[in-house]
Enzyme design. Structure first.
Site, short mmCIF file in Angstrom:
data_model
loop_
_atom_site.label_atom_id
_atom_site.label_comp_id
_atom_site.label_asym_id
_atom_site.label_seq_id
_atom_site.Cartn_x
_atom_site.Cartn_y
_atom_site.Cartn_z
N LYS A 1 0.88 -1.30 0.03
CA LYS A 1 0.14 0.16 0.10
C LYS A 1 0.84 1.19 -0.02
O LYS A 1 0.54 2.24 -0.77
CB LYS A 1 -1.10 -0.07 1.30
CG LYS A 1 -1.54 1.43 1.61
CD LYS A 1 -2.44 1.26 2.74
CE LYS A 1 -1.87 1.54 3.82
NZ LYS A 1 -1.44 3.06 4.28
N ASN A 2 1.88 1.18 0.80
CA ASN A 2 2.52 2.51 0.95
C ASN A 2 3.78 2.79 -0.02
O ASN A 2 4.43 3.71 -0.03
CB ASN A 2 3.35 2.34 2.46
CG ASN A 2 2.23 2.67 3.59
OD1 ASN A 2 0.99 2.84 3.13
ND2 ASN A 2 2.69 2.31 4.83
N CYS B 1 -4.73 12.18 12.67
CA CYS B 1 -5.32 10.90 12.94
C CYS B 1 -5.16 10.35 14.19
O CYS B 1 -4.60 10.81 15.07
CB CYS B 1 -5.24 10.00 11.73
SG CYS B 1 -3.32 9.50 11.87
N ARG C 1 -0.15 14.64 12.36
CA ARG C 1 0.67 14.36 11.07
C ARG C 1 1.10 15.55 10.29
O ARG C 1 0.69 15.92 9.13
CB ARG C 1 -0.39 13.46 10.04
CG ARG C 1 -0.95 12.52 10.93
CD ARG C 1 0.13 11.11 11.10
NE ARG C 1 0.73 10.54 10.15
CZ ARG C 1 0.29 9.47 9.59
NH1 ARG C 1 -1.09 9.12 9.75
NH2 ARG C 1 0.79 8.87 8.50
N ASP D 1 4.56 0.39 11.97
CA ASP D 1 3.29 -0.06 11.48
C ASP D 1 3.22 -1.55 11.91
O ASP D 1 2.40 -2.30 11.64
CB ASP D 1 3.38 -0.04 10.10
CG ASP D 1 2.90 1.27 9.34
OD1 ASP D 1 3.32 1.58 8.26
OD2 ASP D 1 3.00 2.11 10.36
N ARG E 1 -8.79 -0.39 4.50
CA ARG E 1 -7.96 0.64 3.91
C ARG E 1 -6.57 0.01 3.39
O ARG E 1 -6.15 0.32 2.61
CB ARG E 1 -7.93 1.67 4.95
CG ARG E 1 -9.02 2.55 5.19
CD ARG E 1 -8.63 3.84 6.02
NE ARG E 1 -7.63 4.54 5.18
CZ ARG E 1 -6.77 5.47 5.82
NH1 ARG E 1 -7.01 5.72 7.23
NH2 ARG E 1 -5.60 5.85 5.33
C1 EPZ Z 1 4.50 6.90 6.16
O1 EPZ Z 1 3.58 7.77 6.60
C2 EPZ Z 1 3.38 5.61 6.18
N1 EPZ Z 1 2.18 6.02 5.24
C3 EPZ Z 1 2.99 5.16 7.56
O2 EPZ Z 1 1.98 4.15 7.43
C4 EPZ Z 1 4.14 4.94 8.42
O3 EPZ Z 1 3.67 4.73 9.71
C5 EPZ Z 1 4.94 6.31 8.47
O4 EPZ Z 1 5.56 6.44 7.10
C6 EPZ Z 1 6.42 5.83 9.22
O5 EPZ Z 1 6.99 4.85 8.60
C7 EPZ Z 1 2.54 5.96 3.69
O6 EPZ Z 1 3.44 5.80 3.26
C8 EPZ Z 1 1.29 6.52 3.24
P1 EPZ Z 1 6.46 10.34 8.03
P2 EPZ Z 1 4.14 9.40 6.47
O7 EPZ Z 1 6.07 11.57 7.57
O8 EPZ Z 1 5.13 9.44 5.59
C9 EPZ Z 1 6.97 13.32 11.90
C10 EPZ Z 1 -0.02 2.77 7.84
O9 EPZ Z 1 -0.19 2.26 8.84
N2 EPZ Z 1 6.93 14.26 10.58
O10 EPZ Z 1 7.51 9.24 7.75
O11 EPZ Z 1 3.22 10.11 6.63
C11 EPZ Z 1 5.73 12.69 11.86
O12 EPZ Z 1 4.92 13.15 12.92
C12 EPZ Z 1 0.45 3.98 7.58
O13 EPZ Z 1 0.28 2.06 6.61
C13 EPZ Z 1 7.46 15.65 10.89
O14 EPZ Z 1 7.54 15.94 12.09
O15 EPZ Z 1 5.21 9.42 7.98
C14 EPZ Z 1 6.20 11.05 12.54
O16 EPZ Z 1 6.45 11.33 13.78
C15 EPZ Z 1 0.58 4.84 9.24
N3 EPZ Z 1 7.00 16.55 9.86
C16 EPZ Z 1 7.59 10.76 11.67
O17 EPZ Z 1 7.84 12.09 11.24
C17 EPZ Z 1 6.69 16.18 8.69
O18 EPZ Z 1 6.68 17.22 7.56
C18 EPZ Z 1 7.54 10.02 10.29
O19 EPZ Z 1 6.32 10.59 9.81
C19 EPZ Z 1 6.66 14.66 8.36
C20 EPZ Z 1 6.70 13.98 9.30
#
Ligand code: EPZ
Length: 435
Positions: A22-23, A116, A121, A309, A401
């Protein structure tokens, strides 16, 4: 609305096949916008998030057609730069539209993703990356509006409070591939899903070096072509089936799982008394070790660290493992919505800051529970499979989802799980819902 009834006690045995990731698929769908030509995407999982993304691409002008169960054809010949709130609000991953719209149209207008249950996020790193490429971002009426008339290559550092950002790296890549000049992305995410996106972009004619490392170098090109790309298997789904085998004391052949994608997960499963062996290049066999399960200590980290995850699923396993387990969230400190539901099943868990302390060796008993997010849903099903009696799980749309036919695949492995209508909930549970 539908519910699951899970009856515990059966060991899961047999073969299952992991669907496409998915990701990886979601940013790759968005990346097709970078060219006006047709792209063919294969091994796409059958998920509601994929159908949401397809709907959004259609809404902005792409022709999007599902060719067969796992193949999609996308032709973004003429697209506009704004996406509709009513679709975008349903899925955080729609933020991945920013990069390709900025790269192709030099502008974008996307509703900000809501928060969420797993936590805040933010997108500050996404906007920082685009600003380093000359884009100007303003937040207006809940939308992020980007003017990238002067888009050009630049130097980006993507490290944030919790390490890098996966979709932030995807957005930076998708803007940079069409930005004139050179771009260097430091502290880029190197999850397998990012590698897959890079391979797809290269298939479109993008020039990217450093793939698989935390430093990506991109030489912008004027135009990209369409491509044909097969998406990698879903490592989180694969890990979920490995834990399903261990928690039910069965043996599952997980077809399509790639051991090189598992990172710290394989190491931690070994410590937890779960034996993962390769059965050919793309098949893992998961079972309990002969001397049984053991407590585990995990800290979730960016790849190749233990994936956040899979934290909820590991928490379910630790409920029945002997001793004290500690699961610490470094990515989403509040990602413990599954814990109150597991307590209803008799688990012995306390939350201390961003850690769950699990006193194992408990006999879980079935109970009515509520799913809260995608991975918590899977974890509650695993707990139900190990529990005595029936577990009724509501709000299972969360699961659909991100897991492709999860209940069907579990039934094929001998799992006693039924998808029913809400009206078939026991009266006592329906009463509880009303009160
Ligand atoms: C991706 O989300 C995945 N989703 C998530 O999977 C996964 O949990 C996450 O990466 C971490 O591995 C998709 O790829 C669609 P991040 P993403 O930006 O990209 C902080 C699932 O269950 N952050 O890597 O949104 C954030 O708060 C989902 O399949 C900032 O601070 O995650 C988090 O603590 C859930 N500023 C950390 O970084 C930003 O601009 C990682 O977030 C962006 C993120």
């Amino acid at each position: 609305m539908e519910v699951f009834r899970v009856r515990g006690g059966s060991a899961l045995n047999g073969r299952t096949t992991v669907s496409g990731a998915k990701n990886a698929a979601l940013p790759i769908f968005a990346a097709t916008l970078l060219s006006e030509e047709t792209s063919i995407l294969e091994n796409i999982p059958n998920l509601s998030d994929i159908r949401f993304m397809a709907e959004i691409l259609r809404h902005i002008g792409s022709e999007v057609e599902q060719i067969d169960d796992t193949t999609w054809e996308i032709t973004p010949a003429a697209i506009e730069h704004r996406a509709p709130y009513e679709l975008v609000r349903k899925m955080r991953a729609s933020i991945c539209l920013l990069g390709p719209l900025v790269g192709r149209l030099r502008k974008a207008n996307i509703p900000l993703p809501g928060g969420c249950v797993i936590g805040q996020r933010p997108i500050d790193l996404h906007l920082k990356a685009l600003s380093k490429l000359g884009a100007k971002a303003t937040i207006r009426g809940g939308n992020v509006c980007i003017d990238a008339t002067d888009l050009r290559g630049g130097s980006i550092f993507l490290g944030g409070r919790q390490g890098s950002t996966v979709t932030g790296t995807a957005n930076a890549l998708m803007a940079a591939v069409l930005a004139p000049g050179f771009t260097r992305i430091e502290s880029a995410a190197c999850e397998p899903e990012i590698l897959d996106l890079c391979r797809m972009l290269q298939g479109m004619g993008a020039r990217i070096d450093g793939i698989g490392s935390h430093v990506l170098s991109i030489e912008g090109v004027d135009k990209l072509s369409g491509c044909r790309h097969k998406v990698i298997p879903d490592r989180i789904e694969a890990g979920t089936y490995c834990i399903a085998a261990a928690i039910t004391d069965g043996e599952i052949y997980v077809e399509g799982a790639r051991s090189e994608h598992l990172g710290a997960f394989a190491d931690k499963m070994d410590q937890a008394g779960v034996e993962l062996t390769s059965n050919g290049p793309n098949c893992l066999v998961a079972r309990r070790k002969s001397d049984g399960l053991r407590s585990l200590e995990i800290i979730t980290l960016p790849y190749p660290g233990f994936p956040t995850d899979l934290q909820a699923q590991a928490c379910a396993l630790s409920c029945i493992s002997p001793g004290l387990s500690i699961l610490t969230e470094r990515i989403y400190p509040n990602r413990f919505m599954h814990v109150p539901e597991m307590l209803r099943m008799g688990a012995n868990i306390s939350i201390e800051g961003s850690s769950a302390i699990v006193r194992g060796d408990t006999r879980l008993s079935g109970a009515p529970v509520m799913a809260s997010d995608l991975r918590a849903s899977a974890a509650l099903i695993l707990a139900g499979l190990a529990a005595q009696g029936d577990t009724w799980i509501q709000r299972i749309y969360h699961l659909d989802r991100g897991y492709d036919r999860f209940d069907e695949k579990l039934r094929m492995l001998g799992g006693d799980i039924e998808r029913l209508s809400e009206s078939e909930l026991p009266k006592s549970v329906q009463q509880e819902n009303i009160s």
